[in-house]
Structures are given as structure tokens and as C-alpha cells.
Design a protein around this motif. Structure first.
Motif, PDB file in Angstrom:
ATOM      1  N   GLY F  11       0.795  -1.201   0.003  1.00 20.38           N
ATOM      2  CA  GLY F  11       0.037   0.123  -0.020  1.00 20.38           C
ATOM      3  C   GLY F  11       0.893   1.332   0.113  1.00 20.38           C
ATOM      4  N   PRO F  12       1.861   1.641   0.705  1.00 17.88           N
ATOM      5  CA  PRO F  12       2.312   2.768   0.905  1.00 17.88           C
ATOM      6  C   PRO F  12       2.855   3.327  -0.481  1.00 17.88           C
ATOM      7  CG  PRO F  12       3.444   1.315   2.716  1.00 17.88           C
ATOM      8  CD  PRO F  12       2.543   0.348   1.655  1.00 17.88           C
ATOM      9  N   ARG F  37      -0.784  -2.180   4.772  1.00 14.23           N
ATOM     10  CA  ARG F  37      -0.514  -0.952   5.299  1.00 14.23           C
ATOM     11  C   ARG F  37      -1.572  -0.066   4.676  1.00 14.23           C
ATOM     12  NH1 ARG F  37       5.310  -1.453   6.757  1.00 14.23           N
ATOM     13  NH2 ARG F  37       5.533  -3.762   7.480  1.00 14.23           N
ATOM     14  N   ILE F  38      -2.843  -0.532   4.860  1.00 14.90           N
ATOM     15  CA  ILE F  38      -4.035   0.231   4.654  1.00 14.90           C
ATOM     16  C   ILE F  38      -4.497   1.085   5.568  1.00 14.90           C
ATOM     17  CG2 ILE F  38      -6.156   0.316   3.325  1.00 14.90           C
ATOM     18  CD1 ILE F  38      -3.811  -0.180   1.306  1.00 14.90           C
ATOM     19  N   SER F  39      -4.235   2.349   5.922  1.00 13.68           N
ATOM     20  CA  SER F  39      -4.975   2.680   7.113  1.00 13.68           C
ATOM     21  C   SER F  39      -6.621   3.042   7.016  1.00 13.68           C
ATOM     22  CB  SER F  39      -4.431   4.359   7.300  1.00 13.68           C
ATOM     23  OG  SER F  39      -5.093   5.199   6.231  1.00 13.68           O
ATOM     24  N   ALA F  44     -11.478   3.875   3.689  1.00 10.68           N
ATOM     25  CA  ALA F  44     -12.815   4.586   3.472  1.00 10.68           C
ATOM     26  C   ALA F  44     -12.816   5.040   1.918  1.00 10.68           C
ATOM     27  CB  ALA F  44     -12.809   5.630   4.435  1.00 10.68           C
ATOM     28  N   ALA F  45     -11.482   5.609   1.564  1.00 13.03           N
ATOM     29  CA  ALA F  45     -11.388   6.032   0.138  1.00 13.03           C
ATOM     30  C   ALA F  45     -11.425   5.002  -0.998  1.00 13.03           C
ATOM     31  CB  ALA F  45     -10.240   6.955   0.091  1.00 13.03           C
ATOM     32  N   VAL F  46     -10.871   3.855  -0.573  1.00 12.73           N
ATOM     33  CA  VAL F  46     -10.648   2.636  -1.180  1.00 12.73           C
ATOM     34  C   VAL F  46     -12.140   2.412  -1.589  1.00 12.73           C
ATOM     35  CG1 VAL F  46     -10.066   0.590  -2.043  1.00 12.73           C
ATOM     36  CG2 VAL F  46      -8.369   2.405  -1.208  1.00 12.73           C
TER      37      VAL F  46
END
Ligand SMILES: Nc1ncnc2c1ncn2[C@@H]1O[C@H](COP(=O)(O)O)[C@@H](O)[C@H]1O
Ligand SMILES: Nc1ncnc2c1ncn2[C@@H]1O[C@H](COP(=O)(O)O)[C@@H](O)[C@H]1O
Ligand SMILES: Nc1ncnc2c1ncn2[C@@H]1O[C@H](COP(=O)(O)O)[C@@H](O)[C@H]1O
Ligand SMILES: Nc1ncnc2c1ncn2[C@@H]1O[C@H](COP(=O)(O)O)[C@@H](O)[C@H]1O
Ligand SMILES: [Mg+2]
Ligand SMILES: [Mg+2]
Ligand SMILES: [Mg+2]
Ligand SMILES: [Mg+2]
Ligand SMILES: [Mg+2]
Ligand SMILES: [Mg+2]
Ligand SMILES: [Mg+2]
Ligand SMILES: [Mg+2]
Lengths: 213, 213, 213, 213, 213, 213, 213, 213
Positions: F11-12, F37-39, F44-46
Motif C-alpha cells: 500500500g505505501p 499498510r492500508i489505514s 474509506a476512500a478505496v
């Protein structure tokens, strides 16, 4: 003219209110109080609280007194390669000038184009002390110390990236110089370089009169 | 004349018996077999077991074949400041010569006395590639790359003490050079610098004839 | 009396034969040639090949000329905490004396017993420059620079073990000193400290006469 | 076609106003002025002040001139493993193209899946120089240098985390490569790799005509 | 056949007398006692005091019992690039064999010549665990882990010089590998790699019979 | 049930748009695609761009498929000392579960209170592999490996401050463990630990059927 | 009985002659003079010059006075894992005993076999201060501090190899301990640990009688 | 009065909600629960959720109970040089006071102006333990330990820049101190220093009554 070192306030980690308050409190007792590492934003906030201050933007210094004509004999030559290192070099220059010393600036003198350095060599040779500021690989003090006969104070800067390691690379370069007669200060420490140069210049003639010389 | 890279044996950690045995075994199959990091003592022991060897003491290289006239066009300029760095610089020089390349040596060219470097500048400018070897602060490649237009291969050496950190200081200096066009190899790796220079020189003209150029 | 810096030979990595040969070759041309990092054993071997040499055992220096009365005004104060740091401190002292400068030694002045330092404070204050040599934690230059007004040259030594990291710990201590006016040289570099002090002392009065002061 | 290196401006630490002002001032005098490390946001602000600019988003480069057909013979192969390293790889590619060199891109060639690399091996072999960009463990240049015969310029990137140490890990990997013929540049220094490749390609044929070859 | 790990004595810092005495004292109670890092000289001195020992010279291991036929199912593949890394690789191999496991050696499989590795790929794929030993840049485990599906235990060695930093460079390479499924042990720790592989192989089938599977 | 490793997206450095786009493009071809590594904010945006995703907040993983019942025999025990290390430990746990393996979590098992660890010892002994996650001084894997007989995968985390050096301190602790049978992965690399455990568990029984066992 | 700390001579870098001479000179003035880091060979040479000395071989200490019955209340518990760390642990023990303190030794208490530690827990709990000596990963002080309530002095040793970095790894482990109440001394500094423990024990009761308590 | 250590919550990485929730949950069971590294902003958010809390702004500590009169005999002297180090020094002071110990603060005692330190020497000598906090070069603990006879706990801080390396420089200074009797804790770890001092003070008198003294 004014002699004696300024009182100095270290800006980082202090709020504009705290800086204004410290300067106001100390101003009555000292001919000059200066604060270092003061960004333009911070200075704007300090000035809105306290009048009569002088600001040197590139050097990031503010002061309760202006620069006056030099009070001491001799001249400090300041050498650096360009715009990125200027804040550190100007921190040294303004500190010296506020302390009563004459400086001559040799900006834009680098290692990768040696001719600019050679073209100012004669004027460098007339300086009593040299402060050489360099980031990236930090090779400039070695080359300068090989060219002129005065003592060289070397200031590494944190300008660079990658293997620069926040200024450790030019710091090591300067400590390992094969040109003898170089004293090194901490990374980005223009203030400390100025203090060392000032002590060299100041102590000698006065002591010469009264000491064992 | 002889083309093609020599077969190379890495000397450290091998006994004289092993080195003699490897050279004897490979000699029938290759025009040139060389071993690096061979001290005079080790070579004496190797020679007592195997005849017909050539030894280059400063370079610490022994070889089954002599240096022949250059087989390739172009010239590699080798630059270093003095005696302490010579073993590394000569390792590069002899490796290139045994590989069929012409080299010109510029020993005694340092950073602390820039005039010797300026005095050979015109001859440096005629080289196709430059290998610059430096210990201590390792500033020489930056200054050379700022003076001449050829590609520079920089070799840091472990010569120095204290904050030199076994060659890490000049290594960092070279990686951070503000003069672009410098490729760096490992500390003391004169052999690797020679191989890189050789690949630069060798591949181009041949490819020019047959490639997309 | 004798002015002008000695010619200097760096001893490590050279055989006694090479050192004797270099000294013999240079002696006719210079008033003083000195070699550093010369152990008693090496000196014995050099002396068996070349007569007329002077040896300073603690400093590990040998020289073609004796120490003469000081040729320059001013005095360099040399400060260190004890026996382990003496070779580095003496390297600085003898280099200065062979170069024509007066030195005063303050051995046995440490940080862990501050009273010895306080008891010599007045004499320290009469020095024009101070060289402070310290290993272990390297705190001495900070304390000295806080007590006296002259410029301080700080020399870290490799004396210590474990987290001392071969002198990196005192080197960092000195670079981070909160007492301004300290210039740092490489680990164990007594010679470099002497050269810096000499340049400070030498350049000033002469220039004062002819310069812009 | 256009020969001669572009003038280059280093973007970091400069405001959009400063960048626009420098480009405007230099444009009349040089066929091509380029600025590196220009984010899309910064470029938008520069463009609102100065017209006629070209922008290469992945490479983070803006330029006063477009890419023209290659002016020099030969081709530089650019190799990297994937998207994270692309900004550095494209900085090298666009710098070369703006300087008049032909490049071929081999993106998506990694060490963990060796077959993609083997499948392009023949085309890699036709390149005159290779620039290999790698983060993480930085093993790609070793593998490439073992497969093809051209000189390899290795560029470590700061892509990674933890024991990657901001790119020091791949930097060390590349310096220690057991495949000879690799020259290393600073972490993330795509520009420097391009300059080194350009100097290799450019200097040879021209010099061949006039030099000692 | 023999199951259960040997008792292990760590040789460094022990005299031959101490090693002989420990082996003699423990031998009655354990089927196998082994000592690591035993040079041929030390072993000669141990053997003159204690009979019935087995010595594995490349592995630098001595043992009170011979290698017997494997007592466990599965096979550990051992991979390394050549002679310099062999002592570490053999320390792993002999430890595994003395512990009752079958090993297959893939010596002479390096990163700079990928074809030798590709040629043994099918046999590597039949191993249950792989131990990959590499010094210099330490890239081999990444390439192997990208080729085969078994878990990889990576062992960095201290073979190299300069920026190798005593094995830190390959250690960092292995920790940053972009090929997942690699577990790293300490520099030169062939013994630890063998223990990890043994635990992987040993615990599974036994547990499968009695556990929650 | 589902076998075969998930496709994994790092993710980063990727925008939510890019992550959504990659997941959408890969979903048709693979039973499970996961991103690490998805906060929560990024997820939420994804999710606003792509439906049907599963999110594991502590692990910071999102996935195109849910966790299904274990597809493989055996169990991985996951051990850590507390909340700060949980994101890394859960990254390992969820990766294993999405890959078809059974895990048992032993959170809140630390070194400073050894009794909690002793109280779960029997259940730890039934695990086929252990993953031990620890920041600060990183001592937990040594203690665990001394207590139980399975192989231990040690994961240092960057939790700590000062001399923790971003996780280097626990990394060194784990590499130097005096308890043999520990394989170490990169700092914070829960994903890599899971892959190594999975390869250990997965390869063995399958190979047992067809291999030389 | 005897109170007051011994006079201490640091042995490394001093010849047997110098040590004998210093001990002889100081003996008339102090109840106890001790020298540290004295190997058996050096002691033999010292003893041939000066009679009446006591030698503690494992501790590498020689002394002008014997160990007498404890002069102070309280007990220092000394903990270490085994033979390799014994010289450092004994340096602490003998220094304490020569200074008039009672010590209890807990040798052979390690982290990898936690039960030996648990079995002595009750006796550890009766100590007033604990000195815990550990090399390799240095985890022992954390575990001990979590088990008992007294203050812990942690001594890292240089025992280990590879990523041990000469004792830096256990030093970092100890500084990062998640068990509070641990004070750390330099690598291998058993003497310093003893001095700290002695100051803790000695100052308190005496001050309690006369101070502000 | 209140005895027994407070329960402690480590603030960093926790939201105000989490901190409020933890404090609320633990308050019924413990006489005192404290949280460290709580900024004024975070405390405002915690207080809006939970009443009855005490806040110590410079120390960045919040607590469920106030400071009460000392419950233990003895006094801890806290020494530091100035404002920048105060948060760390106050973290130690408030932790001790919340734990029932008496403290005396000696702020504004630095190394660069030794006279302030000398002027408080007599009062320092009446302390049972000293905690000395210092950033920059970290020399203060050495000087204090040389002046007074109590045990010294040294706390390096991350105050400084450049070669300070985030507190590593003063940490190394303290570990290498030539004044024996200094125990060091992690950078900025005022809390840990307080716990160590508390354990020294607390364990002794109680044990004296029941132990072997
Ligand atoms: N730019 C600077 N670099 C290094 N030291 C400085 C600088 N500015 C101020 N100082 C030092 O910081 C001290 C003041 O610190 P403070 O009391 O925190 O304001 C001065 O006495 C100077 O010695
Ligand atoms: N002086 C040197 N520096 C670096 N690498 C070398 C050197 N000499 C030999 N080598 C490399 O070491 C390889 C031979 O290693 P070996 O098979 O151990 O003798 C050669 O193929 C070279 O690539
Ligand atoms: N991306 C880059 N990486 C390394 N050096 C660069 C880069 N871009 C520009 N430079 C160098 O920076 C110089 C310009 O610096 P400046 O005068 O500060 O804009 C150029 O002459 C280049 O040598
Ligand atoms: N083993 C040791 N470790 C650390 N410091 C020591 C040791 N032995 C002696 N010292 C210190 O070294 C000082 C004596 O140094 P010296 O005057 O060189 O003999 C003593 O006062 C001790 O503080
Ligand atoms: Mg520069
Ligand atoms: Mg040089
Ligand atoms: Mg000292
Ligand atoms: Mg890569
Ligand atoms: Mg390798
Ligand atoms: Mg932990
Ligand atoms: Mg241990
Ligand atoms: Mg301080």
C-alpha cells in the motif's frame, strides 16, 4: 562601535511569545541581544509583540541592535559554494558583524569549478581567519586550506540527500582533511564557527599588550 | 597484443600452495591468469612452487603473462595523491595493462596542493576515462571531475585513521560529490575500477560497428 | 630561533629504511624535518641508519633539528587528563615547539576531579590558544571553554573501550559542546591541532603590521 | 537534434517563484534548461508564472525545451523492478533524452522473478551502457552485470523500510557486488547516473577522432 | 541412525585442554557431543589429549560421534557461491548431518553467473528447506527464493572488505529482500541456520500425527 | 477452504485511486487479492470506489475475499507483548488466515512479566511454528525459543524511542539470540514472517508425498 | 574489615614494570590498591618485581590487600549466564569484595533456559542490588528486573560475533528494556558496575543517620 | 502519604479517548494511575472526557491522584542545565513525587559555567541519589559524579542537532564517563531514571530490617 559578545538566545523550541519576552527582559542590560534560527514567520510574530528589532532573513537572526562599524582589527573571510549553504554561512557572518568584527563574503566559490576559487585567492590570503561552509561532499575546506595560509574553520551543512546522512558525510570529510590547520564545528553550526573566529581574533592583540608575548 | 579479460584469482584467504595450484591448473586454458592481493612474501612462496610468473610488487599482483602493447584504442588516466594510495592505484593500473589497455599514471596529484593538478590538466583532458584514487577525506575525484570532461571512476581507500572509519569517510565524500559524472566502487577496489573502465572503453567502438548506432 | 613550519613525514606504513632515506634526502633543504608516529623500536632502526636525529619518545616524533627558543610571541596551553592521553598531547606539544612556538603543559587536569582544573585556571587564562586533549567521554574541552576566554582546539583520543567506539564518543562530545568557541580535529590528531594553533598564532601579528587592521 | 548538456536547476528548497525566475533568466542563453525534483504541485505554480515549459511528471523534471531525436550514437538501457523505483529511473531517462541520448526502458525487471530479466537479455546486450535502479535489497545490478557485457551504473533508491536505512542497504549491496564493472552513484541520484552514462557515451567517439587512439 | 540434537560446545575462547576436558566429561551422557569453530591446530591439540574424535576440517567441527544415515525424512538444500563461504556452509551441513538430517550441497552457485543456479533449479525444487550462504553483497538468497517454493534460511558471511562492514552489508541485503519467505540468522552463523532448518523439518511430521492437524 | 497464496499489493506510496484500480483489475483472476499498510482513512476512500472488500483494521489489511476455514494442517502460534506491537502481529495473523492457515494468538505475553508466558507454555508447545513479535529491547523470541521446541520466526518492531534506533535495537537482539532456531525478518515485516511460516507449513506435507522422504 | 574504596589502577597500556612501580609507590598510603585487566602473564611479571600481592585470575585483578569480611550491611547479587561472561562478572565481584561488600554469585543463569533463573528467584529477592552481566543478545537484565524488586545494574559484554558489534547489541538491548529500574554501564565495565552498586549500598544507611531523612 | 509505585500508562500512540478510557477503568483499583508524554492538547481532550485528573504540564504527566507528602526517607537530587532539558527532568521529578519520594530540583546547573554547580555542591552532597539530565554533549553527569559521593543516574536527552544524532552523542558520553558510579538510562527516559532511583531508595531500609544486613 561596540565590543563584547552579544547575548544569544537559541530559537528552536521557543514560541514567539517566549522569544519576545526573553528579548524584552534582557534588552535593558545588554548592548546587543540576538536570537538564532528565527524564521520569517516567527519573526513576524515576535515583531508584533516587541518593537525596535532588526532582522537578517537569510541568516535567520533577529537582534536588539544593528550592525555597527567593526570594533576589532582583522577580517574574517567567509567562503561557501552557493545558495543552499547560505543560511549557515550568513548565520556566521551576521553573528560576527553583530559582535564587532569585519567580514568579507566569498559566496559562490565551489569545488566542482575550481577557477572561481583561484580567482579570489589573493583576497582570501589577506584574511586573518577563514570560515568555509560546505554541504554535499564538503571538500571545500581542504582545497581552501591548501591554497591560503590562514587558519580555516570548517562548517559542514546538512544540505544533501541519501549518503549525505544529514551532514555526517561533509563532517567526516572535514575531520579527515589532508590539509592541516582546519578546526571543525558541528553540522550547520554557523554560530559556533563565528564564536571560534571571534575568539581567535579578539584574544590575541589584547593579550599581546599585557601577556608574556 | 592480447584481448579479452584475464582470469582473476582473489588472493586473500588462499595459501601459497593453493594459489600456485590454481594458477598452474588454469594457465593452459587462458592467455592470462592473474592473482590479486599477493604480498611479496606470498609471491616468493608461490614462485618456489611454480615458474614463469610475473610479479608487480606495488600492485600486489602476480600473473602468468607479461604486459603487452595495448590492444584497444583509448587511454585511462589514473590519478592519486601519493605513496599511501599507490597499491590501490597500481592494482587498477596493472589490471588494465594486463587486460590490453593503455594507461597514463598521474601520481602525486592531491587536493591540498591544487597546482600540481592544474599543471597536468591538459593531459588529463586527453584521457577517455579517469580513475581517481583517494583516501583521507577523498576530495580528489570531485575536483578532477570539475576540471575535465571525461567520466570519472572514484576509488576510496582505507588510508587514514580515526574518523576515516576504514575508508567510509572518503566513500561518502565520493558518493555525495557535487560534480556530476562520478561512479564509485568499493573501498580499496582498484581491480573493480579497472574492470569498469575497461568495459567502458572496450564495449563502445566494437558495438558502434555492429549495433544500432 | 627558527621560523617556518617543519617538513613533516607521516610514519605509519613506512619502513625504518624508508624513513631514514626520506629524512636524509630532505635534511639538506629544510631547517627542520620531523616524522610522526615513530615508536622507540622504529626509531632505533632509523638511528642505526642515520645520525644526528632527535627523538621525543612520548610524542613518538623524531626530528633532524632540536627544539629552539620560541620564535613567535604568544603561548599555547596544552591540557589533558593523564597518562593515557599523553602521546597525543605530546605530539601536539613537540610539533609546536619544533615549529618555534612556546607551550605550557597542563597534564593531569581532568573532568572527574574539577579542582585541579580550577587551581590552574588563572594560568590557563594567560594562554593565547588552548589545545585540550581527552579520551573516554571527552568532556574536558567543554569545561575548559566555559572557564577561560581563549579559543579552544579539542582533540579526541581513541583511549577507552566498548561504547567509546575508537574515539567516536569523545569526538561527538566535542562537536556537540554547549560551550561555543571550540574547533575539533580528527581522533588522535595532535599534529593537526598543533598546526591549527600555530596558524592562529603566527598569522595574526604579522598580518596586523601589514594588513587592514 | 541538440548537443551539449542542459543547464540544470536543483529544485528542492527553492520556491516556485524562484524556480520560474531562474528558468526565465537562463532560457535566453541556453538551448535547454531543466529543473529536477519538481512535484506536480510545484510545476503548476511555476507554469502559472512562466509559459512554454515541458513537464515530465514521473521523472519530476520540467524543462524549457522538448525531447528531440537523439544527437549521439549509442543507447543507454535503463532497468528497474517496478513502480516504486520509477521516479528515480525516469529522472535518469528524461535527463538523458533532454541531453540528446537514446534510451531504452526495461521497467518491471526484478530479482525475485529472474525470468523477465532473462527474457530481455538479448536486447540488454545491445545497449552501450546500462543504468540499473533498485531499492529494497538492491540486488538487481549484480545480476544484470553478471548477464551482460556492458558497463553498469547502479542507482540505489530509498524505497524500503526498517533495515533498509533510507537506501543505505541497497547502496552497500551495490558497492559490494561480486560482479565487477559496476559504478555506483548516490541514493536516488538518477540525474547523476544519467550524467555518468552521458559522459561515457559522449566522450569516446569524438575523442577517438582527435586523440591518441 | 540417531535422533535428538547433539550437545554443542562453542569453541572460541576455550583452550584445547578445556575443550578436551568438556568433551570427555559429556561423552558418557550424550550420543553425540560436537564442538564448533575448531581450527586444525586446535583439533590436533585436542586429539593429543582425547581419542575417538571425528574432525570435519572445512566445517571446523569436531565430534564424539560420526555422521550416520539420516534419521528424519526430508532434505535440506545448502547453497553457496564458492570457496570463501564454504566454512560457514559446511558448519551448517555437518551440524545437520550430525543431527540426523539429509543434506544436499549446491556449492559454486552464485549471483554473478545465474546459469549455474538455473541449471540446478529442478533439484533445488525437491528440497524441503533451503539454506543459502552468501558474503560480498549477499544477493543469492533473494534470487533463490524467487526461483523455488521452499522456505529459505539466509546466512550472511563476513567475507568481503571495505563497505562490506564485516558482514553487515549482506545481512542488510537479506533482511530487505523483496522475495518473501526468507528468515535470516546472524553473520557466519551456519550452526544457527542448521538448528532452524532442523526444527522446521523435525517438528512437523511428528506433530502432524499427534497435534491438532 | 482456499489454497494458494493471495496476490499482495504493497500500500505505501499508492493513492486510494491506484489501490482501488489495482484490486479491481486483479480480482477477476485471483481467488484473493490483499493490500497491506492500508489505514482506515485510505480504506474509506478505496471502499467509496470499489465494493465487496473486507477490511482488518488492526492489521491494516484490506482484501477481496474473506477469511475461510483453514485449508492446511498445522497451526502458527503468534506471540507478542501488547498493544503497541499488535498492528505488526495482526499483519502476520491476517496474512496467514487469508492464505488458508490456522493461527492462535498469544497477545499480552511479555518478557518483563515472565509468568504470563509460562502459563501458556503448554499451548505454545502444540504449535508447529511460532511467530514472535517484539519491539523495545526485543528479548521475547529468545525466551520463547528457550521454552518451546518449534522453530521461531522473530519480527522486530519499530516501537520504542531513543536508543531503539527505529527498530535496529530489537533486530540486533534477535540476530544475536543465544537460543538457536530463530529466523529473523525485517523490522515491522509481519507480512514476511507470515510468508515464511506459510512456506514452512505448506511445503512439507505435500512434498512428503512425492519427495524423497 | 576495611572501609573506603580501594585505589584503582587501570592496567591496559601499562607495562608490568610500570604497574609494579605504581603499586609499590601507593601501597604505603592506602589500605588497598588494586589493578584491573591484569592477565596471568602480566601478573607473573609484576610479581617477579613486587611481593605481597594477591591475584584473582578470572577477574584479572591484582591487589595489595586480601578480601576481608564485609564491612557494610547488605548484599549484591551477581548474575550471569556462563563462562564467557565470567571475567566481567568476576571483575565486578572482586572489586566489591575488596571494597568491603558482601556478594552472592549466581553464575549459569541464562535467558534461553528460564528455569534455572526461576529456581533462584527467592534468593535473588533477598539481595539489595543486582548486577546482571550478559553478552550475545543481552536479554537477561530485562527478565531479572521483571522478576525481582531490587534495582538492577546491567553490564553488556563484548562476547558474541557478527551483528553483536563488539557488545553494542546487548548494550542497546539493555538501554531499551521494557522493565523499568535498570541502570546501564559501558560494555565489559564490571568495575564501573561494582562502583555504582557500592555507592548505592554505602551512602544510604550512613546518610540515614545524619541526613534529612 | 501513599506507598507503592503508581500504575503507569505510556501515552504516545494512544488517542485521548483511549487514555481517558484506560484511566477510568484503572482508577477504582489503584491509589494512583499516571500517564506520561501527554501534551497540553491531549490533556485538554482527556479532561473533557474524564474529571478529577491532575496535570503537570512541563513533565507532560497526568495523574488520577495529587502529589502527597513523601512516604519514604531520603531525597533524590535532580540536576539539569536548563529549559530545553526540563521536560525530561520534570518527568523524572513528578514520577518520583507521585511515587512518594522527596526530590530537590537543581535546574540551571551546566557544564559550560561550572560555578553554578560548585555553588550548590554542599546541598548536592546531602542527597541520597542524584539524577543528572543533559543533552548536547552530555558532560554534566561526569562532572557531578566527580564532585559528590552519591550514586548518579544519567539521562541523555535528544536536545541538540547535527552530530548530536538524536541523543546518541550524550548517551555515549555518559557510558564512557571516567567518573565511576554512573548508571545510564535510555535517551529522554526520565521515567526510567525515576524508577531506578525509587528502587534504590525504597528497597534498602525495608530490607535492612528483615534481610541479612
Ligand atoms: N545557532 C546556534 N548554534 C549553536 N548554538 C547556539 C546557536 N544560537 C545560540 N546558541 C547557544 O545557545 C545558547 C542559548 O541557549 P538558550 O538559553 O536555550 O537560548 C547560547 O548561549 C549559545 O551558546
Ligand atoms: N583485488 C580484487 N578486488 C575485488 N575483486 C577481485 C579482486 N581480485 C579478484 N577479484 C574477484 O574475485 C574473483 C575470483 O575469486 P576467487 O575465485 O575466490 O579467486 C574474480 O573473478 C574477481 O571478480
Ligand atoms: N536530481 C539531481 N540529483 C543530483 N544533482 C542534481 C540534480 N538536479 C540538479 N543537480 C545538480 O545541481 C546543480 C544545480 O544546483 P542549484 O544551482 O542549487 O540549482 C546542477 O548543476 C546539478 O549538478
Ligand atoms: N576495569 C576498569 N574499568 C573501567 N575503569 C577502570 C577499570 N579499572 C580502573 N578504572 C578506572 O581507571 C582509573 C585509573 O586509571 P589510571 O590512572 O590510568 O590507572 C581508576 O580511578 C578507575 O576509575
Ligand atoms: Mg560542497
Ligand atoms: Mg585525498
Ligand atoms: Mg576525558
Ligand atoms: Mg530491488
Ligand atoms: Mg554473494
Ligand atoms: Mg519486547
Ligand atoms: Mg545473554
Ligand atoms: Mg549538557
Amino acid at each position: 562601535q561596540r565590543t563584547g559578545f552579544p547575548e544569544v538566545v537559541w530559537g528552536p523550541g521557543k514560541t514567539p511569545e517566549q522569544i519576545a519576552e526573553i528579548l524584552a527582559r534582557m534588552r535593558p542590560y545588554y548592548p546587543c541581544v540576538m536570537a538564532t534560527r528565527i524564521s520569517a514567520d516567527v519573526f513576524a510574530a515576535v515583531r508584533s509583540r516587541l518593537g525596535g528589532l532588526h532582522y537578517f532573513e537569510v541568516a535567520q537572526i533577529c537582534s536588539t541592535a544593528p550592525i555597527l562599524p567593526p570594533a576589532y582589527p582583522g577580517q574574517v573571510g567567509l567562503v561557501c559554494a552557493g545558495t543552499a549553504d547560505l543560511p549557515v554561512a550568513e548565520e556566521a557572518a551576521i553573528t560576527l558583524q553583530l559582535s564587532g568584527f569585519a567580514v568579507e563574503r566569498f559566496w559562490d566559490v565551489g569545488v566542482a569549478g575550481i577557477h572561481r576559487l583561484l580567482s579570489v585567492r589573493d583576497r582570501l590570503e589577506t584574511m586573518q581567519v577563514l570560515i568555509v561552509v560546505a554541504g554535499m561532499e564538503g571538500a571545500l575546506p581542504s582545497v581552501v586550506a591548501g591554497l591560503v595560509s590562514a587558519a580555516v574553520i570548517a562548517v559542514p551543512t546538512s544540505i544533501g540527500y541519501g549518503a549525505n546522512l544529514g551532514g555526517l558525510a561533509p563532517l567526516l570529510t572535514m575531520l579527515n582533511s589532508c590539509a592541516p590547520g582546519i578546526g571543525v564545528v558541528n553540522i550547520d553550526n554557523g554560530f559556533g564557527a563565528a564564536m571560534l573566529a571571534a575568539k581567535m581574533l579578539r584574544s590575541l592583540p589584547q593579550r599581546a599588550a599585557t601577556g608574556s608575548m
